[in-house]
Design a protein around this motif. Structure first.
Motif, PDB file in Angstrom:
ATOM      1  N   UNK A 122       0.844  -1.200   0.000  1.00  0.00           N
ATOM      2  CA  UNK A 122       0.000   0.000   0.000  1.00  0.00           C
ATOM      3  C   UNK A 122       0.874   1.243   0.000  1.00  0.00           C
ATOM      4  N   UNK A 123       0.287   2.335  -0.503  1.00  0.00           N
ATOM      5  CA  UNK A 123       0.991   3.602  -0.494  1.00  0.00           C
ATOM      6  C   UNK A 123      -0.027   4.744  -0.517  1.00  0.00           C
ATOM      7  N   UNK A 124       0.443   5.924  -0.130  1.00  0.00           N
ATOM      8  CA  UNK A 124      -0.376   7.139  -0.132  1.00  0.00           C
ATOM      9  C   UNK A 124       0.004   7.965  -1.356  1.00  0.00           C
ATOM     10  N   UNK A 125      -1.002   8.301  -2.169  1.00  0.00           N
ATOM     11  CA  UNK A 125      -0.780   9.077  -3.391  1.00  0.00           C
ATOM     12  C   UNK A 125      -1.133  10.536  -3.129  1.00  0.00           C
ATOM     13  N   UNK A 126      -0.255  11.445  -3.570  1.00  0.00           N
ATOM     14  CA  UNK A 126      -0.473  12.879  -3.461  1.00  0.00           C
ATOM     15  C   UNK A 126      -0.549  13.441  -4.873  1.00  0.00           C
ATOM     16  N   UNK A 127      -1.614  14.118  -5.179  1.00  0.00           N
ATOM     17  CA  UNK A 127      -1.784  14.725  -6.503  1.00  0.00           C
ATOM     18  C   UNK A 127      -2.206  16.181  -6.329  1.00  0.00           C
ATOM     19  N   UNK A 128      -1.428  17.074  -6.919  1.00  0.00           N
ATOM     20  CA  UNK A 128      -1.732  18.493  -6.852  1.00  0.00           C
ATOM     21  C   UNK A 128      -2.873  18.784  -7.815  1.00  0.00           C
ATOM     22  N   UNK A 129      -3.921  19.370  -7.279  1.00  0.00           N
ATOM     23  CA  UNK A 129      -5.090  19.724  -8.074  1.00  0.00           C
ATOM     24  C   UNK A 129      -5.499  21.156  -7.708  1.00  0.00           C
ATOM     25  N   UNK A 130      -5.142  22.071  -8.575  1.00  0.00           N
ATOM     26  CA  UNK A 130      -5.452  23.480  -8.326  1.00  0.00           C
ATOM     27  C   UNK A 130      -4.693  23.997  -7.131  1.00  0.00           C
ATOM     28  N   UNK A 131      -5.415  24.449  -6.113  1.00  0.00           N
ATOM     29  CA  UNK A 131      -4.803  24.992  -4.903  1.00  0.00           C
ATOM     30  C   UNK A 131      -4.774  23.976  -3.766  1.00  0.00           C
ATOM     31  N   UNK A 132      -5.015  22.734  -4.056  1.00  0.00           N
ATOM     32  CA  UNK A 132      -5.023  21.732  -3.005  1.00  0.00           C
ATOM     33  C   UNK A 132      -4.271  20.468  -3.391  1.00  0.00           C
ATOM     34  N   UNK A 172      -7.328  -1.300  -5.566  1.00  0.00           N
ATOM     35  CA  UNK A 172      -8.251  -0.160  -5.498  1.00  0.00           C
ATOM     36  C   UNK A 172      -7.522   1.081  -5.003  1.00  0.00           C
ATOM     37  N   UNK A 173      -8.159   2.252  -5.249  1.00  0.00           N
ATOM     38  CA  UNK A 173      -7.661   3.544  -4.791  1.00  0.00           C
ATOM     39  C   UNK A 173      -8.786   4.201  -4.014  1.00  0.00           C
ATOM     40  N   UNK A 174      -8.517   4.658  -2.809  1.00  0.00           N
ATOM     41  CA  UNK A 174      -9.530   5.239  -1.929  1.00  0.00           C
ATOM     42  C   UNK A 174      -9.140   6.676  -1.580  1.00  0.00           C
ATOM     43  N   UNK A 175     -10.064   7.611  -1.771  1.00  0.00           N
ATOM     44  CA  UNK A 175      -9.825   9.009  -1.412  1.00  0.00           C
ATOM     45  C   UNK A 175      -9.756   9.132   0.101  1.00  0.00           C
ATOM     46  N   UNK A 176      -8.777   9.936   0.558  1.00  0.00           N
ATOM     47  CA  UNK A 176      -8.600  10.146   1.993  1.00  0.00           C
ATOM     48  C   UNK A 176      -9.007  11.556   2.402  1.00  0.00           C
ATOM     49  N   UNK A 177      -8.415  12.561   1.717  1.00  0.00           N
ATOM     50  CA  UNK A 177      -8.714  13.957   2.083  1.00  0.00           C
ATOM     51  C   UNK A 177      -8.249  14.866   0.967  1.00  0.00           C
ATOM     52  N   UNK A 178      -8.782  16.063   0.974  1.00  0.00           N
ATOM     53  CA  UNK A 178      -8.374  17.128   0.059  1.00  0.00           C
ATOM     54  C   UNK A 178      -7.941  18.298   0.920  1.00  0.00           C
ATOM     55  N   UNK A 179      -6.675  18.632   0.850  1.00  0.00           N
ATOM     56  CA  UNK A 179      -6.122  19.663   1.718  1.00  0.00           C
ATOM     57  C   UNK A 179      -5.587  20.820   0.887  1.00  0.00           C
ATOM     58  N   UNK A 180      -5.709  22.056   1.389  1.00  0.00           N
ATOM     59  CA  UNK A 180      -5.150  23.210   0.675  1.00  0.00           C
ATOM     60  C   UNK A 180      -3.635  23.196   0.695  1.00  0.00           C
ATOM     61  N   UNK A 181      -3.060  23.761  -0.347  1.00  0.00           N
ATOM     62  CA  UNK A 181      -1.607  23.752  -0.465  1.00  0.00           C
ATOM     63  C   UNK A 181      -0.937  24.574   0.615  1.00  0.00           C
TER      64      UNK A 181
END
Length: 376
Positions: free
Chosen positions: A40-50, A60-69
């Protein structure tokens, strides 16, 4: 069609990964999740300002959180995601994923010898297969399959270094916790490559490493002790075998000596029996003497010593006794021993006659059989 290997990797590690995945496929789903937790691993993807955080499992891939940059832009010496991820997910390796539009992929054919050093071999193909210089991009490759002629079907993946640097700048302190950088395909799935240069990757700390070393040392010590015990057992067995062989040898020598004594006794008895059977008995000698001694002859002594017969007595016909004793089958060569002496009381002559005893028919038969056996 060449076989598809997907992201199994190359060399021994690739084979072990493929084999482990095949074994896990036979287990229940819950067990598969437990056993595949290390992947398992944690994926970080920059999307706009978060930054979108996702947890990727094997299937499978499961969403964890969306955090501001801006929350992650300041480095205060602590883990930026310590309060966001759960305890189990906080220990997982973290990967930055880039959109497919920022990367360039080129399929290649390479010789089979390039399999063990695929990344290094692809570095020489960057300038020929892409419009970029090797120093201006980060790259990695993956093995797609092996053709029937042994050539490798490989995909070269490159991302301009400036695009990666821009993403890393946006992450700020998060870059120090990254274990790798992956690229998404057109369908939004990760390719399974690591574009982050090896020098910048966070080396995962294995919490079991010390215990593994201790257990390995204990195992080696136990193996050494077991081998030493085996050697001692073999040495003790060899000593016991030598002692048993020595004991058996002593017993064998004693048995051989007893057998030899028995053979000697049997042969001695047989020899004595042959000696007894080889000459006339005393009864036979007396029976042969009785009709040959004339009247007026008296025996005082009859002795047999070896092969010699000795007669002592008185007779009024002592001079004629030798002639009367000749011709007997029990003895041979009768003769007077010494002079005749007149006994003053009886007025008879005292005589001493000696003769050689002859062998019996049994002895002659035995001698003939021995001679015939020797001839054979």
């Amino acid at each position: 069609m060449p076989a598809r290997l997907g992201n199994a990797g190359v060399g021994l590690r690739g084979f072990i990964a493929w084999w482990s995945a095949g074994l896990r496929a036979w287990l229940p789903l819950r067990w598969q999740h437990l056993l595949s937790a290390n992947g398992d691993r944690v994926l970080l993807q920059v999307q706009g300002d978060g930054v979108q955080l996702r947890r990727q499992r094997a299937d499978s891939v499961q969403d964890v959180a969306m955090l501001p940059l801006q929350v992650h832009g300041a480095a205060d010496g602590r883990d930026p995601l310590a309060g966001v991820l759960a305890d189990a997910a906080a220990e997982l390796p973290r990967w930055l994923v880039l959109p497919a539009s920022q990367g360039l992929r080129r399929p290649l054919l390479l010789p089979a010898a390039a399999r063990e050093r695929l990344r290094d071999m692809l570095a020489f193909e960057i300038e020929r297969q892409t419009p970029f210089a090797a120093a201006d991009v980060v790259h990695d490759g993956r093995l797609l399959g092996v053709r029937e002629d042994g050539q490798l079907q490989v995909e070269l993946v490159v991302v301009p270094r400036r695009a990666l640097d821009a993403q890393m700048t946006q992450l700020g302190a998060m870059t120090a916790t990254l274990a790798g950088v992956d690229l998404l395909d057109a369908e939004g799935r990760t390719l399974g490559v690591n574009l982050l240069p090896p020098a910048q990757r966070l080396q995962e700390r294995n919490p079991w490493r010390v215990w593994n070393l201790i257990l390995g040392a204990v195992a080696l010590l136990a193996l050494g002790l077991a081998l030493a015990q085996v050697v001692d057992n073999r040495r003790a067995a060899a000593d016991a075998l030598q002692a048993e062989v020595a004991s058996r040898s002593t017993q064998a020598r004693a048995v051989a000596e007893q057998r030899q004594r028995l053979v000697d006794a049997v042969e001695g008895g047989a020899y004595l029996q042959r000696q007894r059977n080889g000459r006339a008995s005393v009864i036979e000698v007396i029976d042969a003497l009785s009709p040959r001694l004339p009247d007026g002859t008296y025996l005082e002594k009859l002795s047999i010593e070896g092969e010699q017969l000795t007669l002592l007595g008185l007779s009024n016909q002592a001079a004629a006794l030798v002639g009367k004793l000749e011709g007997a089958p029990q003895w041979d060569l009768p003769a007077l021993s010494g002079a005749l002496q007149t006994d003053p009381r009886t007025r008879m002559d005292r005589f001493t006659i000696v003769a050689q005893l002859r062998g019996t028919a049994a002895e002659k038969s035995t001698d003939k059989q021995g001679a015939a056996g020797g001839a054979r």
